[in-house]
Design an enzyme around this catalytic site. Structure first.
Site, short mmCIF file in Angstrom:
data_model
loop_
_atom_site.label_atom_id
_atom_site.label_comp_id
_atom_site.label_asym_id
_atom_site.label_seq_id
_atom_site.Cartn_x
_atom_site.Cartn_y
_atom_site.Cartn_z
N PRO A 136 0.82 -1.22 0.00
CA PRO A 136 0.00 0.00 0.00
C PRO A 136 0.86 1.27 0.00
O PRO A 136 1.92 1.32 0.61
CB PRO A 136 -0.79 -0.09 1.30
CG PRO A 136 -0.65 -1.48 1.77
CD PRO A 136 0.62 -2.01 1.20
N TYR A 137 0.34 2.26 -0.70
CA TYR A 137 0.94 3.58 -0.72
C TYR A 137 -0.18 4.56 -0.40
O TYR A 137 -1.20 4.59 -1.08
CB TYR A 137 1.54 3.89 -2.09
CG TYR A 137 1.92 5.34 -2.28
CD1 TYR A 137 3.14 5.83 -1.84
CD2 TYR A 137 1.03 6.23 -2.88
CE1 TYR A 137 3.48 7.16 -2.00
CE2 TYR A 137 1.37 7.56 -3.06
CZ TYR A 137 2.58 8.03 -2.62
OH TYR A 137 2.91 9.34 -2.77
#
Length: 73
Positions: free
Chosen positions: A2-3
């Protein structure tokens, strides 16, 4: 991996507050989506207040209670 990108106006957000945001978002992704904190990336961008708008107005005018009348009003 995830970003997460968090954007806030540059109005004295402290390092402690930023750390709390990073921790909280990472914890949320782990709890809700079972994402590994070791691969979770959180970036905080501080945007100059003059570059932020809401409801068709620069945020300073919006906060002052102005109503949209046009770009130069």
């Amino acid at each position: 991996m995830p970003y997460v990108n968090i954007r806030v106006t540059d109005e004295d957000v402290t390092d402690t507050q930023k750390a709390a945001l990073i921790h909280g978002v990472t914890e949320l992704l782990q709890r809700v989506l079972d994402k590994d904190p070791a691969t979770t990336h959180v970036v905080i961008d501080e945007v100059p207040l003059a570059n932020w708008g809401v409801a068709g107005l620069p945020v300073q005018r919006y906060r002052a209670g102005a109503t949209p009348r046009g770009p130069l009003a």
